[in-house]
Design an enzyme around this catalytic site. Structure first.
Site, mmCIF file in Angstrom:
data_model
loop_
_atom_site.group_PDB
_atom_site.id
_atom_site.type_symbol
_atom_site.label_atom_id
_atom_site.label_comp_id
_atom_site.label_asym_id
_atom_site.label_seq_id
_atom_site.Cartn_x
_atom_site.Cartn_y
_atom_site.Cartn_z
ATOM 1 N N LYS A 1 12.171 -18.117 -27.788
ATOM 2 C CA LYS A 1 12.759 -19.652 -28.490
ATOM 3 C C LYS A 1 11.371 -20.705 -28.183
ATOM 4 C CE LYS A 1 17.577 -20.189 -28.113
ATOM 5 N NZ LYS A 1 18.849 -19.840 -27.606
ATOM 6 N N VAL A 2 11.567 -21.607 -28.533
ATOM 7 C CA VAL A 2 10.375 -22.489 -27.638
ATOM 8 C C VAL A 2 11.861 -24.247 -27.899
ATOM 9 C CG1 VAL A 2 8.172 -21.001 -28.471
ATOM 10 C CG2 VAL A 2 9.497 -23.091 -30.324
#
Ligand code: E4P
Length: 217
Positions: free
Chosen positions: A83-84
């Site tokens: 997750k960014v």
């Protein structure tokens, strides 16, 4: 519609998973804090319970460092989605990690343009935050609808992961719009089972049954 559960609470995940309600899990730094657990340890345990995508979030802000963190998180299990955040560095990270064949969930999305960029960068999932838009008197569901239309217009295969879901009605509306996935806290998923007429009807049935004086077992 796929159901992801938005928590790092292993017991809650296991309970919903046993019912077939869990297609994946999303976590974030705040949820890791709430769990009181080590990120690597708890994420590994979640991945041993759930076979679908489990999002684990990077915390670095520069692309180079995000990429290194993402690679480390991806080593936890094959079903990790890195997750960014939806920043320019997050998009660079998305491009690199998705090119390596890793699943990437681009989070903290608050506009259709951001969602368009994430799709171009090869995101597996885009996470538009409904509740946080509603909190500032904007329309979170309208954003889901806009992204659906844009992705369909051009055939992007990035999955719309409706996030920051606060109510059972958010889930209904996302399903009607055609979000691919929704992620919600366990309490919201459980609240979907509640209806005032179910409670009322059951109460009446119990009263009438007692009057029959019968037993099934
Ligand atoms: C999603 O991936 C996020 O972790 C989450 O949905 C954020 O929800 P909140 O706005 O209720 O914190």
């Amino acid at each position: 519609m796929k159901f992801f559960v938005d928590t790092a609470d292993v017991e809650a995940i296991a309970e919903l998973n046993d019912l077939g309600m869990v297609d994946g899990v999303t976590t974030n730094p705040s949820l890791i804090l709430k769990s009181g657990r080590d990120i690597i340890e708890v994420t590994k345990e979640i991945c041993s319970i759930v076979s679908g995508p489990v999002s684990a979030e990077v915390v670095a802000l520069k692309a180079e460092d995000m990429i290194a963190e993402g690679r480390k998180l991806a080593e936890i299990a094959p079903n990790i989605a890195v997750k960014v955040p939806l920043t320019w560095d997050g998009l660079k990270t998305c491009k690199v990690l998705s090119s390596e064949g890793k699943m990437v969930n681009v989070t903290l999305c608050f506009s259709a343009n951001q969602a368009l960029l994430a799709a171009k960068a090869g995101a597996t999932f885009i996470s538009p935050f409904i509740g946080r838009l509603d909190d500032i008197n904007l329309d979170g569901l309208e954003l889901i609808s806009d992204i659906r239309e844009i992705y369909d217009n051009y055939g992007f295969d990035t999955q719309i992961l409706a996030a920051s879901i606060r109510t059972a009605n958010h889930v209904t509306q996302c399903a009607l719009i055609g979000a691919d996935v929704m992620t919600a806290p366990p309490a919201v998923i459980k609240a979907m089972a509640s209806h005032v007429l179910t409670d009322k009807g059951l109460d009446q049935f119990m009263k009438d049954w007692a009057k029959t004086g019968q037993k099934i077992i």
